[in-house]
Design a protein around this motif. Sequence first.
Motif, mmCIF file in Angstrom:
data_model
loop_
_atom_site.group_PDB
_atom_site.id
_atom_site.type_symbol
_atom_site.label_atom_id
_atom_site.label_comp_id
_atom_site.label_asym_id
_atom_site.label_seq_id
_atom_site.Cartn_x
_atom_site.Cartn_y
_atom_site.Cartn_z
ATOM 1 N N PRO A 109 -60.109 114.893 -27.240
ATOM 2 C CA PRO A 109 -60.621 115.973 -28.072
ATOM 3 C C PRO A 109 -60.224 117.367 -27.576
ATOM 4 O O PRO A 109 -60.237 118.325 -28.337
ATOM 5 C CB PRO A 109 -62.138 115.797 -28.022
ATOM 6 N N ALA A 110 -59.828 117.490 -26.331
ATOM 7 C CA ALA A 110 -59.413 118.788 -25.808
ATOM 8 C C ALA A 110 -58.114 119.261 -26.456
ATOM 9 O O ALA A 110 -57.806 120.455 -26.433
ATOM 10 C CB ALA A 110 -59.245 118.714 -24.293
ATOM 11 N N ARG A 111 -57.373 118.343 -27.049
ATOM 12 C CA ARG A 111 -56.130 118.748 -27.716
ATOM 13 C C ARG A 111 -56.411 119.586 -28.964
ATOM 14 O O ARG A 111 -55.549 120.303 -29.439
ATOM 15 C CB ARG A 111 -55.309 117.523 -28.105
ATOM 16 N N ARG A 112 -57.615 119.479 -29.505
ATOM 17 C CA ARG A 112 -57.952 120.236 -30.714
ATOM 18 C C ARG A 112 -58.320 121.687 -30.396
ATOM 19 O O ARG A 112 -58.432 122.501 -31.282
ATOM 20 C CB ARG A 112 -59.123 119.572 -31.435
ATOM 21 N N VAL A 113 -58.532 121.977 -29.128
ATOM 22 C CA VAL A 113 -58.910 123.330 -28.723
ATOM 23 C C VAL A 113 -57.652 124.057 -28.255
ATOM 24 O O VAL A 113 -56.882 123.538 -27.469
ATOM 25 C CB VAL A 113 -59.942 123.286 -27.570
ATOM 26 N N ARG A 114 -57.439 125.258 -28.727
ATOM 27 C CA ARG A 114 -56.278 126.023 -28.293
ATOM 28 C C ARG A 114 -56.665 127.491 -28.140
ATOM 29 O O ARG A 114 -57.712 127.934 -28.610
ATOM 30 C CB ARG A 114 -55.124 125.879 -29.270
ATOM 31 N N ARG A 115 -55.781 128.216 -27.500
ATOM 32 C CA ARG A 115 -56.003 129.651 -27.337
ATOM 33 C C ARG A 115 -55.839 130.330 -28.687
ATOM 34 O O ARG A 115 -55.080 129.866 -29.535
ATOM 35 C CB ARG A 115 -54.969 130.231 -26.372
ATOM 36 N N PRO A 116 -56.500 131.434 -28.885
ATOM 37 C CA PRO A 116 -56.287 132.171 -30.131
ATOM 38 C C PRO A 116 -54.853 132.699 -30.182
ATOM 39 O O PRO A 116 -54.240 133.000 -29.154
ATOM 40 C CB PRO A 116 -57.286 133.318 -30.062
ATOM 41 N N LEU A 117 -54.315 132.786 -31.376
ATOM 42 C CA LEU A 117 -52.958 133.297 -31.532
ATOM 43 C C LEU A 117 -52.921 134.791 -31.252
ATOM 44 O O LEU A 117 -53.838 135.524 -31.607
ATOM 45 C CB LEU A 117 -52.465 133.009 -32.949
ATOM 46 N N GLN A 118 -51.853 135.210 -30.606
ATOM 47 C CA GLN A 118 -51.692 136.627 -30.256
ATOM 48 C C GLN A 118 -51.202 137.413 -31.469
ATOM 49 O O GLN A 118 -50.496 136.881 -32.318
ATOM 50 C CB GLN A 118 -50.682 136.760 -29.122
ATOM 51 N N HIS A 119 -51.595 138.638 -31.540
ATOM 52 C CA HIS A 119 -51.164 139.521 -32.617
ATOM 53 C C HIS A 119 -50.283 140.625 -32.030
ATOM 54 O O HIS A 119 -50.389 140.965 -30.858
ATOM 55 C CB HIS A 119 -52.376 140.157 -33.306
ATOM 56 N N GLY A 120 -49.420 141.156 -32.840
ATOM 57 C CA GLY A 120 -48.634 142.314 -32.412
ATOM 58 C C GLY A 120 -47.196 141.968 -32.131
ATOM 59 O O GLY A 120 -46.725 140.853 -32.373
#
Length: 73
Positions: free
Chosen positions: A51-62
């Motif tokens: 289930p940890a595969r479903r968690v990711r870092r937020p996408l970067q902007h800019g």
Amino acid sequence: MSAPEDRPLLRVVKGAPDDYQLAALTAVIAGLASVSPAEDKAARRSEWANPARRVRRPLQHGPGAWRASGFPG
């Protein structure tokens, strides 16, 4: 026919073991009979089911965000 309690647990078919040899044989057989079967190891879960595969870092902007999205941080 004799009752099951009257029958010997072990019977020597060949040879003449002494009391120590019979005691050792009885201890080994009793020990093997009292051991429970080994439990199977838990099956290893596939990494795809983690289930940890479903968690990711937020996408970067800019600027350069598309490049940073391809590199684990």
